[in-house]
Design a protein around this motif. Structure first.
Motif, short mmCIF file in Angstrom:
data_model
loop_
_atom_site.label_atom_id
_atom_site.label_comp_id
_atom_site.label_asym_id
_atom_site.label_seq_id
_atom_site.Cartn_x
_atom_site.Cartn_y
_atom_site.Cartn_z
N TYR A 486 0.83 -1.21 0.00
CA TYR A 486 0.00 0.00 0.00
C TYR A 486 0.86 1.26 0.00
O TYR A 486 0.60 2.22 -0.72
N TYR A 487 1.92 1.23 0.83
CA TYR A 487 2.78 2.41 0.92
C TYR A 487 3.92 2.37 -0.10
O TYR A 487 4.41 3.42 -0.53
N GLY A 488 4.38 1.18 -0.48
CA GLY A 488 5.51 1.07 -1.40
C GLY A 488 5.15 1.16 -2.86
O GLY A 488 6.02 1.36 -3.71
N GLY A 489 3.88 0.96 -3.18
CA GLY A 489 3.44 1.08 -4.57
C GLY A 489 3.87 -0.10 -5.43
O GLY A 489 4.16 -1.20 -4.94
N HIS A 490 3.93 0.16 -6.74
CA HIS A 490 4.16 -0.93 -7.69
C HIS A 490 5.56 -1.52 -7.60
O HIS A 490 5.77 -2.67 -7.97
N TRP A 491 6.53 -0.74 -7.09
CA TRP A 491 7.89 -1.30 -6.98
C TRP A 491 7.93 -2.44 -5.96
O TRP A 491 8.57 -3.47 -6.21
N ILE A 492 7.26 -2.24 -4.84
CA ILE A 492 7.20 -3.31 -3.85
C ILE A 492 6.45 -4.51 -4.41
O ILE A 492 6.80 -5.67 -4.15
N MET A 493 5.41 -4.27 -5.20
CA MET A 493 4.68 -5.37 -5.83
C MET A 493 5.60 -6.19 -6.73
O MET A 493 5.56 -7.43 -6.72
N PHE A 494 6.43 -5.51 -7.53
CA PHE A 494 7.36 -6.22 -8.41
C PHE A 494 8.38 -7.03 -7.61
O PHE A 494 8.70 -8.18 -7.96
N VAL A 495 8.90 -6.43 -6.52
CA VAL A 495 9.89 -7.13 -5.68
C VAL A 495 9.28 -8.38 -5.06
O VAL A 495 9.87 -9.47 -5.08
N LEU A 496 8.06 -8.25 -4.53
CA LEU A 496 7.41 -9.40 -3.90
C LEU A 496 7.04 -10.46 -4.93
O LEU A 496 7.08 -11.67 -4.64
N ALA A 497 6.69 -10.02 -6.14
CA ALA A 497 6.39 -10.99 -7.21
C ALA A 497 7.64 -11.80 -7.55
O ALA A 497 7.59 -13.03 -7.71
N ALA A 498 8.80 -11.11 -7.67
CA ALA A 498 10.05 -11.81 -7.96
C ALA A 498 10.43 -12.76 -6.82
O ALA A 498 10.88 -13.90 -7.05
N LEU A 499 10.22 -12.30 -5.57
CA LEU A 499 10.52 -13.14 -4.41
C LEU A 499 9.65 -14.39 -4.41
O LEU A 499 10.12 -15.50 -4.11
N THR A 500 8.39 -14.24 -4.77
CA THR A 500 7.46 -15.38 -4.82
C THR A 500 7.90 -16.41 -5.84
O THR A 500 7.86 -17.62 -5.60
#
Length: 760
Positions: A486-500
Motif C-alpha cells: 500500500y505504501y511502497g506502490g508498484h515497486w514493492i509489488m514487483f519485488v514481492l512478485a520476484a521473491l514469490t
C-alpha cells in the motif's frame, strides 16, 4: 497505469495455477488416504476415480466464489487500488506460507490460510483508511458477521467431524464387528443403501442448484420432490447393493470408491475458491475499473463485487483440468502414506510424533474414566461389547492400515459434512473435516492402544496446533505484506512478485530432494506389512545393517570434520557440526523405534534370541554419538574463545590417532557391507591397539600438563578430553562389532567367549 494492474491480475492467475497444482497435490491425501489405507483398489484406479470427482466438483463450485468477493470485506467502501493490494498480498502470503510450512513439515490448511489472509489484509487496509480520516468504522469496512460465521464454521467443524466420526464408527462397528464378513448377508444392502443415499443427497441434490446448465424449472422440481428422490434412491441402491453382494462382488470396496469420488468432488467444490477465488475477484475488479474507473484507482469504489459471482464455465473447467492433471502426475500425490494413515492405523507402526505432557495427562485421565465406566457397567454388557470390538478378529488386506468398514465411514461421512458446508456457503476446511473424522473413527475402533495413544494424541494436538498457527501466521503475514504494498506502490509489488517466483522454484527443488530421502524407507514398510514372521528376520537384518551402516559413515565423517576443525580453528564448522549431531540423536531414536516395531513381527523365539544383540548394537551407536558430541562441544567452546591452538609437537600423534580411528570406521563399514564375520577378531584386535596407543599418548600429555607452561594448559585439557572420548568411542566400536556378529550369526564366538567357556 492500467497496464500495471493488468500485469498484477495476470500474475494473480499464474499464482493461482501454481496454487491449484500444489494445493490438489498436498490435499490429495484428504480424499484418497482412506481408499489407500484400506487397500480398496490399486493406486491407479483410486486416482482415476478421484480425478473424475475432482473434475465434476470443480464445475459445481460457482457459488463458493462469493466468499472471496464480499465474504470478508465490504467492497463498496474499498477502492480498486485497495482491493488489488489485498488480493496481491493474499496470493503472495499464501505461496510463502505454503513454502514455510512445507519446509518445517508442519500441517496447513488452504481454507484457513485463504480466509485469514483475506481477514488480515482487510484489517490492515481498514486501519490505514480509518487513520486517513475516513468516517467509517470496522463494521462498515469489514463483513464482521459473515467473517465470524465463516471462522466459526471452520473451527467448529473440528469438533463436529470428530464427534460424528466417533459415533457413526462406534455404531457401525457394533453392528458389523471386526469380523464383518460373517455379518454382511442382509446388513450390507442397507449399509450400502444409506451410504449411496447420503452421497446422492449431498452431492447431487444439494449441489445441483449450482450447476451452470441447470434451469430454474429443473431446480424447482428437484426441490419439490426431494423426499421422493431420496426414498427412491435408498430403495434402489439398497436393492442394487444386495444384488452385488449376492454376485460375490465386494460391496464395501464399491462404497469406498464411491466415497472417494464423493469426497474428491466435495473437495473440489468447496476448496476451489481457495485457489482461484481471489484471482477471479481481481479480474472482475479490473474489468469494472477499466469500464467505469475513469483512470482513478484510488477513488473508484468496488461496489460491483457485491453482486453474486457468475464465473464463466471455461474457468471452472480449466481449473478442474489443472487439478486432474496435477493429481495424476504429481509426485506429492503418490507419497500419501502420511500423518492421517499413521495416526489412524489399526496395527502398530512407526509413530511419527513423540510424547507430550498434555497427551500423557489426557491418556491418564482417559484410563481413569474407562476404569470408572467398567466399574459401573454390568458384566454382561461389558462382555457383549468386548465381543463386538474384538480386534483379534480384524479382517484386513495385506498391507492395509485399517479395514473397509472404517474406510467407507471415513469417506462417506467426511464427504457428506463437507458437501453440507458447501451448500450453506461455508468454506469448511477439507483438511480439518477429513482428518478429524479419521481420528474419530480410529478412536471408536480402539486403534489407539496404551502403547500408541500418547504418541497419536500428541500427533493430533500437533496437527490442530499447526492449523491455529496457520491462522495466526496468515493473518499477520498478509497484513504486513499489504501494508508494504500500500505504501511502497508498484515497486514493492514487483519485488514481492520476484521473491514469490524464487520461493516457488526453491520449494520444488527442495521437494525433489525430500522425495529422494523418503524413498529409502520402503524396506521398513515391507517388514511391517509382512505376515510371514519367518521371512521377517532376513528383511529386518538387511534394514538394521543399512541404517547402522549409514550411521557409521556419518560418524566417521563427523569425527574427521570435528578434529580437522579443531586444528584449523574453524569455528563455523564446529557450530554446524554441533547442530547436526544434535539432530542425529532424533534420527537414531526414530530408527531404533522403527526397528523395535519390526522386532515384534518376528517369531517369539527369534525375537528373544536377537533382541539382546539388537539393543546392544543400538546402544553402541548412541554411545558413539555421545562421544562425538562431547568432543565437538569442548572443541567448539575452545575455538570460539580464540584460545591457544594445539602445540606443534602434539600434531603428529594427533594426526596418527585421527587416521587410525578413521581407518577403523572404514574397516567396520566394509565388514557391514560384506557380512564376513571372519574379520571380526582382527578388527577387535585393531580396537585394542588403538586404545593402547591413545593411552600412551594420554599419559604423555598428562606429564606435559604437570611440567608445561600455563599458556598451553587450556588446549592440553581439550586434547586430553578428545583422547578420552576417542578411547571410549573405540571401545563402543569394539562392543558393536561383537553385537553385529551375533546378529548375523548366533553361533559366533569371540576370543572372550571361548575364555569364558574354558573357565566354566
Amino acid at each position: 497505469m492500467e497496464i500495471l494492474f493488468l500485469c498484477v491480475v495476470i500474475f494473480l492467475f499464474l499464482l493461482a495455477i501454481f496454487d491449484l497444482s500444489v494445493g490438489v497435490s498436498n490435499d490429495a491425501v484428504n480424499f484418497i488416504n482412506s481408499a489407500i489405507g484400506s487397500k480398496a483398489a490399486s493406486f491407479k484406479v483410486i486416482l482415476i476415480v478421484a480425478s473424475i470427482g475432482v473434475f465434476i466438483g470443480a464445475s459445481m463450485s460457482n457459488g463458493m466464489m462469493d466468499i472471496a468477493r464480499h465474504g470478508i470485506f465490504r467492497p463498496e467502501h474499498f477502492s480498486f487500488y485497495d482491493l488489488i493490494c489485498i488480493f496481491m498480498a493474499v496470493m503472495v502470503t499464501d505461496i510463502i506460507l505454503l513454502d514455510v510450512f512445507n519446509t518445517l513439515g508442519m500441517p496447513t490448511s488452504t481454507t484457513v490460510s485463504m480466509v485469514f489472509e483475506l481477514l488480515g489484509a482487510t484489517f490492515v487496509v481498514a486501519l490505514i483508511k480509518m487513520a486517513g480520516g475516513i468516517d467509517l468504522g470496522f463494521n462498515d469496512l469489514m463483513n464482521t458477521e459473515k467473517a465470524l460465521s465463516i471462522i466459526l464454521g471452520i473451527f467448529l467443524s473440528v469438533a463436529i467431524a470428530f464427534v460424528f466420526g466417533t459415533l457413526v464408527q462406534f455404531l457401525s462397528r457394533t453392528i458389523f464387528t471386526f469380523n464383518y464378513r460373517s455379518r454382511l448377508k442382509w446388513k450390507i444392502g442397507i449399509f450400502g443403501g444409506l451410504c449411496v443415499t447420503a452421497i446422492v443427497y449431498f452431492l447431487i441434490i444439494k449441489g445441483a442448484k449450482d450447476l451452470a446448465f441447470m434451469t430454474p424449472d429443473v431446480k424447482a422440481w428437484i426441490s419439490d420432490n426431494t423426499e421422493i428422490i431420496i426414498l427412491s434412491c435408498f430403495v434402489a441402491s439398497t436393492f442394487l447393493m444386495q444384488i452385488l453382494h449376492a454376485c460375490k462382488i465386494n460391496v464395501l470396496k464399491v462404497i469406498v470408491l464411491m466415497g472417494t469420488f464423493s469426497l474428491a468432488m466435495a473437495f473440489a467444490g468447496n476448496d476451489l475458491v481457495n485457489f482461484i477465488g481471489v484471482p477471479l475477484s481481481g479480474l472482475a475488479s479490473y474489468q469494472d475499473y477499466v469500464a467505469n474507473g475513469t483512470g482513478d484507482p484510488h477513488g473508484f469504489l468496488m461496489g460491483s463485487l457485491n453482486n453474486n459471482s457468475d464465473t464463466p464455465i471455461y474457468f471452472l473447467i480449466g481449473a478442474g483440468l489443472i487439478m486432474v492433471v496435477s493429481l495424476a502426475s504429481s509426485k506429492k500425490a503418490r507419497n500419501v502414506t502420511k500423518t492421517e494413515i499413521g495416526l489412524g492405523s489399526q496395527q502398530g507402526g512407526d509413530e511419527m510424533f513423540g510424547s507430550s505432557r498434555i497427551a500423557r495427562k489426557l491418556v491418564r485421565w482417559t484410563l481413569s474414566l474407562i476404569s470408572w465406566i467398567r466399574r459401573v457397567t454390568p458384566l454382561r454388557v461389558r462382555e457383549w461389547f468386548n465381543r463386538r470390538f474384538n480386534t483379534d478378529e480384524t479382517i484386513m488386506d495385506q498391507g492395509a492400515a485399517f479395514d473397509l468398514i472404517r474406510g467407507s465411514i471415513n469417506l462417506v461421512l467426511a464427504g457428506a459434512l463437507i458437501a453440507l458446508g458447501t451448500s450453506f456457503r461455508l468454506p469448511l476446511s477439507t483438511t480439518f473435516v477429513t482428518f478429524m473424522v479419521a481420528m474419530g473413527t480410529s478412536l471408536a475402533d480402539r486403534a489407539w492402544g496404551r502403547e500408541s495413544a500418547v504418541f497419536r494424541i500428541t500427533g493430533v494436538i500437533s496437527v490442530i496446533g499447526g492449523w491455529f498457527l496457520t491462522a495466526g501466521v496468515a493473518f499477520i503475514g498478509a497484513g504486513l505484506i499489504v501494508a508494504a504494498m500500500y505504501y511502497g506502490g508498484h515497486w514493492i509489488m514487483f519485488v514481492l512478485a520476484a521473491l514469490t517466483i524464487l520461493i516457488i522454484v526453491n520449494s520444488n527443488r527442495r521437494f525433489r530432494k525430500k522425495v529422494e530421502e523418503d524413498n529409502g524407507d520402503a524396506l521398513f514398510q515391507t517388514i511391517i506389512s509382512t505376515r510371514d514372521k519367518k521371512q521377517s528376520w532376513p528383511l529386518l537384518m538387511m534394514y538394521i545393517t543399512e541404517q547402522q551402516q549409514k550411521f557409521m559413515i556419518y560418524a566417521e565423517k563427523k569425527y574427521r570434520d570435528t578434529t580437522a576443525a579443531f586444528v584449523n580453528e574453524n569455528s563455523r564448522m564446529l557450530v554446524k557440526t554441533d547442530a547436526d549431531l544434535f539432530r542425529q540423536k532424533t534420527v537414531l531414536k526414530n530408527t531404533r523405534r522403527k526397528e523395535t516395531l519390526c522386532l515384534r513381527n518376528l517369531t517369539r523365539e527369534m525375537a528373544i534370541e536377537k533382541s539382546t544383540w539388537f539393543y546392544l548394537s543400538n546402544n553402541c551407536c548412541m554411545s558413539i554419538l555421545y562421544n562425538l558430541r562431547r568432543i565437538n562441544e569442548v572443541c567448539k567452546e575452545h575455538v570460539e574463545n580464540n584460545f591457544m591452538p594445539l602445540p606443534a609437537d602434539c600434531l603428529p600423534e594427533y594426526e596418527f590417532v585421527r587416521t587410525q580411528v578413521s581407518v577403523l570406521f572404514n574397516d567396520t563399514i566394509e565388514l557391514m557391507k560384506s557380512g564376513n564375520t571372519e574379520t571380526i577378531g582382527t578388527l577387535r584386535k585393531q580396537c585394542e591397539d588403538i586404545k593402547n596407543t591413545i593411552s600412551d599418548i594420554y599419559h604423555k600429555v598428562h606429564d606435559q600438563l604437570r611440567e608445561g607452561d600455563a599458556s598451553s594448559v587450556a588446549v592440553l585439557y581439550v586434547y586430553v578430553n578428545m583422547l578420552q572420548e576417542t578411547q571410549e568411542m573405540v571401545s563402543s566400536i569394539k562392543k558393536y562389532l561383537r553385537a553385529f556378529a551375533k546378529l548375523l550369526d548366533s553361533n559366533f564366538r569371540t576370543q572372550r567367549d571361548y575364555s569364558v567357556v574354558k573357565s566354566i
